[in-house]
Scaffold this active site. Structure first.
Site, mmCIF file in Angstrom:
data_model
loop_
_atom_site.group_PDB
_atom_site.id
_atom_site.type_symbol
_atom_site.label_atom_id
_atom_site.label_comp_id
_atom_site.label_asym_id
_atom_site.label_seq_id
_atom_site.Cartn_x
_atom_site.Cartn_y
_atom_site.Cartn_z
ATOM 1 N N GLY A 8 4.805 30.093 31.646
ATOM 2 C CA GLY A 8 5.636 31.208 32.122
ATOM 3 C C GLY A 8 5.198 32.498 31.450
ATOM 4 O O GLY A 8 6.001 33.374 31.139
ATOM 5 N N GLN A 12 9.131 38.042 31.069
ATOM 6 C CA GLN A 12 9.585 39.073 30.125
ATOM 7 C C GLN A 12 9.146 38.781 28.681
ATOM 8 O O GLN A 12 8.697 39.682 27.970
ATOM 9 C CB GLN A 12 11.122 39.159 30.202
ATOM 10 N N LEU A 13 9.264 37.527 28.253
ATOM 11 C CA LEU A 13 8.890 37.190 26.874
ATOM 12 C C LEU A 13 7.397 36.911 26.736
ATOM 13 O O LEU A 13 6.778 37.274 25.743
ATOM 14 C CB LEU A 13 9.658 35.941 26.414
ATOM 15 N N ASP A 48 1.082 25.181 37.448
ATOM 16 C CA ASP A 48 2.511 24.924 37.634
ATOM 17 C C ASP A 48 2.928 23.889 36.585
ATOM 18 O O ASP A 48 2.366 22.789 36.539
ATOM 19 C CB ASP A 48 2.716 24.374 39.053
ATOM 20 N N TYR A 138 22.153 27.098 34.888
ATOM 21 C CA TYR A 138 21.200 27.540 33.864
ATOM 22 C C TYR A 138 21.716 27.143 32.474
ATOM 23 O O TYR A 138 20.992 26.549 31.673
ATOM 24 C CB TYR A 138 21.042 29.052 33.995
ATOM 25 N N ILE A 168 17.729 40.348 26.635
ATOM 26 C CA ILE A 168 16.600 40.944 25.913
ATOM 27 C C ILE A 168 16.259 42.286 26.555
ATOM 28 O O ILE A 168 16.055 42.362 27.772
ATOM 29 C CB ILE A 168 15.353 40.026 25.983
#
Ligand code: AKB
Length: 304
Positions: A8, A12-13, A48, A138, A168
């Protein structure tokens, strides 16, 4: 020498972890189902994480010994397709755990979230181990992952380390599909002098953290001796808490004009089941966690 796989990696991270590791000249293999829009400063493979054989062969090919597993469907997007969210979040977690055991990976970092808490967690100030009744798929996957971390450690000695991240605040890469995303959307709208319609009500207080602190906290947790960790699931961490109204005041005090109206949607209910403030004293005591970026500073930097 650490050879790091990030799954991933375009999220964002992920992009911030890549920047951090490259500063120290570490080998990084970034993987994602998307392709990068601009050239990354590290090795990239389109992969993936649900394809266990492919990830396993990459781990072997690049001689990986540390994994940062960042793939997840976040809270708001998760509610649109809960079955799919369970599948992606849990199957990817299980694949990484199996690969880590089979390839004797030294350590895995896996972010959990404040979404593990719920209305019974005493939301005014949430401690490390309250009652947890997550309201989103989630949050349920994150809580299940936390339990598996403990189980796999006891069963296989697998060292997965984890933090319960709040929202974040990042400047480079946007989050996608979360409940805390309003903060970045409003900051971006202010920078572009656009109107903003906020999907949470004005006094919804949520914990947040500046991206540099998020990266530092993960790196610090990954660097300490396992014997110093009293928690074998996931640690609370936080930077500060803020409401949309306080954010508007901060934006204005930085000289930006804002025109915000409020139209709470299904995400309000999610936010109402999440902590207002986080007690991260166990992290502070166990591994010396201390945030560097407070509210004013974080918003000021994000507006630059
Ligand atoms: C979300 O809003 O879903 C995430 C989170 C707090 O885990 N940012």
């Amino acid at each position: 020498m650490d050879r790091i796989l990030i799954t991933g990696a375009l999220g964002q991270l992920g992009v911030e972890f890549i920047k951090y590791f490259k500063k120290y000249n570490l080998f990084v293999l970034a993987t994602d189902v998307r392709n990068p829009k601009k050239k990354l400063n590290c090795t990239f493979e389109n992969a993936d994480v649900l394809d266990k054989n492919r990830i396993d062969s990459l781990v072997k090919k690049y001689d990986i010994n540390i994994i940062y597993h960042l793939v997840a469907i976040l809270s708001a997007n998760g509610e649109k397709n809960p079955f799919n969210s369970w599948k992606l979040n849990m199957d990817s977690f299980q694949n990484i755990a199996e690969i880590a055991v089979e390839n004797r990976i030294k350590k895995v970092f896996w972010p959990s979230s404040i979404a593990v808490f719920g209305t019974e967690s005493k939301l005014e100030l949430v401690t490390q181990n309250p009652l947890m009744n997550p309201s989103t798929i989630y949050g349920i996957t994150k809580l299940a992952g936390e339990k598996l971390i403990d189980y796999y450690f006891k069963r296989f000695g697998l060292d997965i380390r984890s933090l319960r991240f709040p929202g974040i605040i990042s400047t480079e890469t946007q989050p996608g599909g979360g409940t805390t995303d309003y903060i970045i959307e409003m900051l971006n709208a202010a920078k572009k002098e656009n109107d903003y319609c906020c999907f949470l009500s004005e006094n919804t207080e949520l914990p947040m953290m500046f991206i540099d602190d998020a990266i530092e906290s993960a790196i610090k947790l990954m660097s300490v001796n396992r014997a110093d960790l009293s928690i074998s699931g996931s640690y609370n961490v936080t930077g500060f808490s803020i409401t949309p109204n306080q954010l508007i005041s901060e934006i204005q005090s930085n000289g930006f004009k804002t025109s915000v109206n409020f139209k709470p949607d299904f995400r309000q209910q999610i936010a109402d089941s999440w902590p207002k403030k986080i007690d991260d004293s166990v992290s502070r005591n166990d591994w010396g966690w201390k945030p560097k970026f407070r509210l004013k500073e974080s918003i000021e930097i994000a507006l630059k």
